[in-house]
Design an enzyme around this catalytic site. Structure first.
Site, PDB file in Angstrom:
ATOM      1  N   TYR A   1       0.839  -1.191   0.000  1.00 52.09           N
ATOM      2  CA  TYR A   1       0.000   0.000   0.000  1.00 52.09           C
ATOM      3  C   TYR A   1       0.879   1.247   0.000  1.00 52.09           C
ATOM      4  O   TYR A   1       1.656   1.474   0.934  1.00 52.09           O
ATOM      5  CB  TYR A   1      -0.924   0.025   1.214  1.00 52.09           C
ATOM      6  CG  TYR A   1      -2.015  -1.024   1.218  1.00 52.09           C
ATOM      7  CD1 TYR A   1      -2.242  -1.844   0.111  1.00 52.09           C
ATOM      8  CD2 TYR A   1      -2.832  -1.199   2.327  1.00 52.09           C
ATOM      9  CE1 TYR A   1      -3.244  -2.802   0.122  1.00 52.09           C
ATOM     10  CE2 TYR A   1      -3.837  -2.152   2.343  1.00 52.09           C
ATOM     11  CZ  TYR A   1      -4.040  -2.956   1.242  1.00 52.09           C
ATOM     12  OH  TYR A   1      -5.031  -3.906   1.264  1.00 52.09           O
TER      13      TYR A   1
ATOM     14  N   SER B   1      -5.257 -13.758   1.614  1.00 55.44           N
ATOM     15  CA  SER B   1      -6.051 -12.740   0.914  1.00 55.44           C
ATOM     16  C   SER B   1      -6.144 -13.086  -0.560  1.00 55.44           C
ATOM     17  O   SER B   1      -5.130 -13.255  -1.235  1.00 55.44           O
ATOM     18  CB  SER B   1      -5.426 -11.349   1.087  1.00 55.44           C
ATOM     19  OG  SER B   1      -6.206 -10.370   0.414  1.00 55.44           O
TER      20      SER B   1
ATOM     21  N   SER C   1     -13.688  -3.802  -0.033  1.00 54.45           N
ATOM     22  CA  SER C   1     -14.540  -3.361  -1.145  1.00 54.45           C
ATOM     23  C   SER C   1     -16.002  -3.733  -0.939  1.00 54.45           C
ATOM     24  O   SER C   1     -16.694  -4.130  -1.882  1.00 54.45           O
ATOM     25  CB  SER C   1     -14.031  -3.930  -2.474  1.00 54.45           C
ATOM     26  OG  SER C   1     -14.512  -3.179  -3.567  1.00 54.45           O
TER      27      SER C   1
ATOM     28  N   SER D   1     -11.148   8.756   3.168  1.00 56.86           N
ATOM     29  CA  SER D   1     -10.207   9.822   2.857  1.00 56.86           C
ATOM     30  C   SER D   1     -10.443  11.046   3.738  1.00 56.86           C
ATOM     31  O   SER D   1      -9.712  12.034   3.655  1.00 56.86           O
ATOM     32  CB  SER D   1     -10.319  10.221   1.380  1.00 56.86           C
ATOM     33  OG  SER D   1     -11.644  10.604   1.059  1.00 56.86           O
TER      34      SER D   1
ATOM     35  N   ASN E   1     -20.156   6.002   7.678  1.00 56.43           N
ATOM     36  CA  ASN E   1     -20.193   4.554   7.461  1.00 56.43           C
ATOM     37  C   ASN E   1     -20.629   3.796   8.704  1.00 56.43           C
ATOM     38  O   ASN E   1     -21.286   2.753   8.611  1.00 56.43           O
ATOM     39  CB  ASN E   1     -18.822   4.048   7.008  1.00 56.43           C
ATOM     40  CG  ASN E   1     -18.497   4.423   5.569  1.00 56.43           C
ATOM     41  OD1 ASN E   1     -19.359   4.818   4.804  1.00 56.43           O
ATOM     42  ND2 ASN E   1     -17.241   4.310   5.206  1.00 56.43           N
TER      43      ASN E   1
END
Length: 359
Positions: free
Chosen positions: A69, A168, A224, A308, A316
């Site tokens: 990342y 993953s 996601s 962000s 959320n």
């Protein structure tokens, strides 16, 4: 990390829900925070601190990142903020992932014993931590014997650099092989799978992994859950500036192009229908509905949020109030809109078993 007198913030779970991570005793929040594409990438400096502090102050104590990342910068930023905020290490669940590495040498990536051990050490150095709670194999490595992979992750655990290991985007076949080898050798198998799971991506998490949930109590750390923002409704009329599809245009080019085709237009139609259901019957947005829908799945250990800005985290988390509203009747209405529930495995004419007995 902080301990004793250095702790500046005491953890308060607020109204967060917690679940075991797969078969382990480790408790993780239903919603966690991840650094993919944001922390250390499009978001750096004080805004990272604001996001993580907001998450922590509202019951999120699990933070997920990876060596790949932002080319390691996500780990650096996350570690820096944990230290600056004075968070107690035992209050946190920190996870990272290995596979791609940061350099192009033949042993600087993948899942060889060499990269698993050296990569873990570098992850810890960037994070500024003595250990992570879970170390993930970010992808399967077909070029390395599975026994080597299982033994290497167990060596990392024995060193105290991680408490558990997980996978993953592995296939069910790969996970089964790892579990089989771990059982044969008396070693630790993977406890969780970090997979994509959302209303438009269901086959692997809901069908392919189905036997693993029953056999190994495998848990998922879902990424996601909003289909990279598609399930927020913000892409219904184009690609707004500042959104993920805009700031990472090359990465999402295929997804953006698909929205102009029949499949994409069908998804947008379904997003609109789900939005109406969310607003009229649940008093929430489609974002909250989509997150709650994934969290309601009993095999979901945690849903990883991306943010962000702090306001996104707070919004959320409203999904927590929606989870109990997802009654069987509401779930049936959702399925009627989606029309993509994975088919059950064939029974070849055998009569159904009594649902009150052992299935």
């Amino acid at each position: 990390m902080a301990s004793g007198a250095d702790v500046k913030v005491e953890f308060d779970p607020k109204n967060m829900l917690f679940r075991r991570l797969g078969p382990s005793g480790l408790r993780v929040p239903v919603f966690s925070l991840g650094g993919w594409l944001t922390l250390g990438g499009t978001v750096i400096g004080d805004p990272v601190k604001d996001i993580i502090k907001t998450a922590f102050d509202n019951g999120i104590n699990m933070f997920d990142t990876a060596e790949a990342y932002a080319k390691g910068k996500s780990e650096v930023e996350m570690g820096r903020v944990i230290k600056e905020l004075g968070l107690r290490r035992t209050d946190l669940v920190v996870t990272t992932k290995l596979f791609w590495g940061l350099r192009s040498g033949p042993n600087d990536g993948g899942l060889s014993r060499k990269h698993i051990i050296e990569g873990t050490k570098e992850c810890l150095e960037r994070l500024g931590l003595d250990y992570v709670d879970v170390i993930f194999a970010h992808r399967p490595d077909v070029s390395v014997p599975m026994e080597e992979i299982v033994r290497a992750f167990n060596w990392v655990i024995e060193k105290g650099w991680a408490f558990y290991w997980a996978t993953s985007e592995w296939s069910a076949y790969d996970i089964e092989e790892a579990q089989h080898i771990a059982t044969k050798l008396g070693l630790h198998g993977p406890i969780a799978e970090q997979c994509q799971h959302n209303m438009f991506h269901r086959e692997r998490p809901e069908k392919e992994y189905r036997p693993l949930y029953k056999k190994y109590q495998l848990g998922t750390t879902v990424f996601s859950a909003l289909a990279s923002g598609l399930l927020t409704g913000k892409y219904n009329a184009g690609i707004p500036e500042g959104t993920r599809f805009s700031t990472h245009a090359n990465f999402f080019k295929g997804t953006v192009d698909s929205l102009q085709k029949e499949e994409g237009l069908t998804k947008i139609r379904k997003v609109n229908e789900l939005s109406v259901l969310a607003e009229q019957e649940l008093g929430c947005t489609i974002t909250h509905l989509a997150l709650a829908w994934v969290a309601k799945n009993p095999n979901t250990s945690t849903v990883i949020l991306g943010a962000s800005k702090p306001e996104q985290v707070l919004d959320n988390l409203k999904a927590l109030d929606v989870i109990p509203k997802l009654t069987p009747e509401i779930m049936d209405k959702i399925e009627a809109i989606l029309e993509n529930q994975p088919a059950a495995l064939p029974t070849f004419g055998r009569p159904a078993l009594d649902p009150n007995g052992r299935l």
